[in-house]
Design a protein around this motif. Structure first.
Motif, PDB file in Angstrom:
ATOM      1  N   SER A  75      62.990   3.628   0.151  1.00 23.50           N
ATOM      2  CA  SER A  75      61.893   4.322  -0.527  1.00 23.50           C
ATOM      3  C   SER A  75      61.256   3.371  -1.530  1.00 23.50           C
ATOM      4  O   SER A  75      61.858   2.383  -1.952  1.00 23.50           O
ATOM      5  CB  SER A  75      62.400   5.582  -1.238  1.00 23.50           C
ATOM      6  OG  SER A  75      63.318   5.258  -2.262  1.00 23.50           O
ATOM      7  N   ARG A  76      59.996   3.686  -1.904  1.00 22.31           N
ATOM      8  CA  ARG A  76      59.264   2.804  -2.821  1.00 22.31           C
ATOM      9  C   ARG A  76      58.201   3.625  -3.562  1.00 22.31           C
ATOM     10  O   ARG A  76      57.843   4.743  -3.152  1.00 22.31           O
ATOM     11  CB  ARG A  76      58.621   1.642  -2.060  1.00 22.31           C
ATOM     12  CG  ARG A  76      57.948   1.903  -0.727  1.00 22.31           C
ATOM     13  CD  ARG A  76      56.667   2.649  -0.739  1.00 22.31           C
ATOM     14  NE  ARG A  76      56.127   2.956   0.559  1.00 22.31           N
ATOM     15  CZ  ARG A  76      55.371   2.118   1.282  1.00 22.31           C
ATOM     16  NH1 ARG A  76      55.123   0.916   0.869  1.00 22.31           N
ATOM     17  NH2 ARG A  76      54.868   2.524   2.424  1.00 22.31           N
ATOM     18  N   PRO A  90      64.893  10.407   7.348  1.00 22.10           N
ATOM     19  CA  PRO A  90      63.889  10.141   6.312  1.00 22.10           C
ATOM     20  C   PRO A  90      63.072  11.391   6.006  1.00 22.10           C
ATOM     21  O   PRO A  90      62.126  11.729   6.731  1.00 22.10           O
ATOM     22  CB  PRO A  90      63.021   9.043   6.955  1.00 22.10           C
ATOM     23  CG  PRO A  90      63.115   9.303   8.423  1.00 22.10           C
ATOM     24  CD  PRO A  90      64.493   9.850   8.667  1.00 22.10           C
ATOM     25  N   ILE A  94      56.185   8.932  -4.926  1.00 23.34           N
ATOM     26  CA  ILE A  94      57.246   8.170  -4.283  1.00 23.34           C
ATOM     27  C   ILE A  94      57.126   8.372  -2.770  1.00 23.34           C
ATOM     28  O   ILE A  94      56.910   9.491  -2.301  1.00 23.34           O
ATOM     29  CB  ILE A  94      58.644   8.647  -4.740  1.00 23.34           C
ATOM     30  CG1 ILE A  94      58.745   8.590  -6.269  1.00 23.34           C
ATOM     31  CG2 ILE A  94      59.729   7.798  -4.102  1.00 23.34           C
ATOM     32  CD1 ILE A  94      58.608   7.224  -6.870  1.00 23.34           C
ATOM     33  N   ASP A  95      57.260   7.281  -2.027  1.00 23.13           N
ATOM     34  CA  ASP A  95      57.136   7.337  -0.576  1.00 23.13           C
ATOM     35  C   ASP A  95      58.388   6.776   0.084  1.00 23.13           C
ATOM     36  O   ASP A  95      59.006   5.842  -0.437  1.00 23.13           O
ATOM     37  CB  ASP A  95      55.923   6.509  -0.131  1.00 23.13           C
ATOM     38  CG  ASP A  95      55.739   6.510   1.386  1.00 23.13           C
ATOM     39  OD1 ASP A  95      55.886   7.589   1.992  1.00 23.13           O
ATOM     40  OD2 ASP A  95      55.455   5.448   1.955  1.00 23.13           O
ATOM     41  N   GLY A  96      58.756   7.333   1.207  1.00 23.92           N
ATOM     42  CA  GLY A  96      59.832   6.780   2.004  1.00 23.92           C
ATOM     43  C   GLY A  96      59.265   5.847   3.055  1.00 23.92           C
ATOM     44  O   GLY A  96      58.120   6.004   3.500  1.00 23.92           O
ATOM     45  N   ILE A 139      65.200  11.711   0.160  1.00 23.39           N
ATOM     46  CA  ILE A 139      64.742  10.669  -0.762  1.00 23.39           C
ATOM     47  C   ILE A 139      64.920  11.126  -2.212  1.00 23.39           C
ATOM     48  O   ILE A 139      65.396  10.376  -3.067  1.00 23.39           O
ATOM     49  CB  ILE A 139      63.280  10.295  -0.474  1.00 23.39           C
ATOM     50  CG1 ILE A 139      63.177   9.590   0.888  1.00 23.39           C
ATOM     51  CG2 ILE A 139      62.718   9.384  -1.567  1.00 23.39           C
ATOM     52  CD1 ILE A 139      61.778   9.439   1.393  1.00 23.39           C
ATOM     53  N   SER A 158      54.935   4.034   6.440  1.00 22.58           N
ATOM     54  CA  SER A 158      55.022   5.031   5.382  1.00 22.58           C
ATOM     55  C   SER A 158      55.429   6.375   5.963  1.00 22.58           C
ATOM     56  O   SER A 158      54.963   6.787   7.029  1.00 22.58           O
ATOM     57  CB  SER A 158      53.658   5.153   4.684  1.00 22.58           C
ATOM     58  OG  SER A 158      53.689   6.133   3.683  1.00 22.58           O
TER      59      SER A 158
END
Length: 309
Positions: A266-267, A253, A141-143, A258, A235
């Motif tokens: 986030s994605r 962030p 998972i990335d913010g 997150i 990212s």
């Protein structure tokens, strides 16, 4: 295996009993006990050795992995993909991981048409992509950090203010508590996973008014860092001191915010395959086994991402 061991025990005990019949009753009892204990000890050792031998055989087989894996896709996943490749190829010297960074959409198309083994995507797959047999395998998972040039005095934006800036409704920093200077809206090109996730979260698909649409995360960072009044999104794992990351709704962030669900941008990082992981080659299956292992988790976290474990 157990039946064989049991037979050995019984045979040993009977043999010792027959021999012990030549001596006294006390000697016979002691001999029988000693033989039984020795046989059981041997059987226990054999039983324990079996899974250990199996595990060792599995490890040896893994060490013999060879071949190449091609990954194509997200530029936002470059740091992670390079770190993963380095560690995995060090573990398996006869394996080659080749990565190309051309955007999430291109990566998914490449795996769909068979020109790549894995399509790296920094967004969830679309229904039409899944309909082509492409499977979404989330590996981290990335913010998404919203960044401005270091001289910008603004520290925090609300979700509504951020959306208004990218929709072109707010065009000057003075409207959101900053100095009287125009806002230069920077974003990614169409097809970018970062752009897709950013616009989807803010409900701005096809509505953003970009001054600059750039083809990589690095280009966005460089443009924002060198342009007074610029704002962009990147990212979380590529952040450095050339830009300033803004708080959103008062939240910084970070991996912690997150994980807690406090930071809304986030994605997922996806490594898509044509078909399920179990349908892939042994080599690709071993790569995913590694990613989801403790070693893989260390790689994910080392590059500033959040593990799915």
């Amino acid at each position: 295996m157990r039946k064989k061991v049991f037979t050995v025990i019984c045979t040993t005990i009977l043999a010792m009993s027959a021999l012990a019949g030549c001596g006294s009753g006390e000697t016979s009892t002691t001999a029988n006990q000693t033989a039984a204990e020795a046989a059981v000890t041997t059987a226990s050792a054999d039983t324990q050795a079996a899974p250990e031998a199996s595990a060792q055989a599995s490890t040896e087989a893994a060490k013999e992995l060879s071949g190449s894996i091609s990954m194509v896709g997200s530029t936002s996943m470059e740091k992670f993909a390079n770190a993963l490749s380095e560690v995995f190829m060090e573990k398996y010297p006869d394996v080659t991981l080749q990565a190309e960074f051309v955007g999430s959409g291109a990566g998914i198309e490449a795996v769909a048409n068979g020109s790549a083994d894995i399509g790296n995507s920094s967004r969830n797959l679309k229904d039409e992509e899944k309909a082509k047999g492409v499977v979404e395998n989330i590996v981290a998972i990335d913010g998404i950090a919203v960044v401005v040039d270091p001289a910008n005095t603004v520290e925090d934006l609300t979700k509504e203010q951020l959306a208004d800036i990218y929709a072109g409704n707010v065009t000057n920093w003075s409207e959101v508590g900053g100095t009287n200077s125009p806002i230069v809206v920077v974003g990614r090109e169409a097809g970018s996973g970062t752009r897709g996730a950013f616009e989807e979260i803010l409900k701005l698909e096809e509505q953003c008014k970009y001054s600059n649409e750039l083809d990589s995360t690095g280009a966005v960072m460089a443009k924002v860092a060198s342009t007074p009044g610029a704002i962009g999104y990147v990212s979380l794992d590529v952040l450095d001191n050339t830009v300033k990351a803004l708080k959103l709704e008062g939240v910084e962030p970070t991996a912690e915010t997150i994980k807690a669900g406090d930071y809304f941008l986030s994605r997922p990082f996806v490594m898509a395959t044509k078909g399920e992981i179990a349908e892939q080659s042994q080599l690709i299956q071993e790569l995913f086994n590694f990613i989801y292992s403790d070693e893989g988790t260390q790689v994910v976290e080392a590059v500033g991402l959040i593990s799915t474990k």
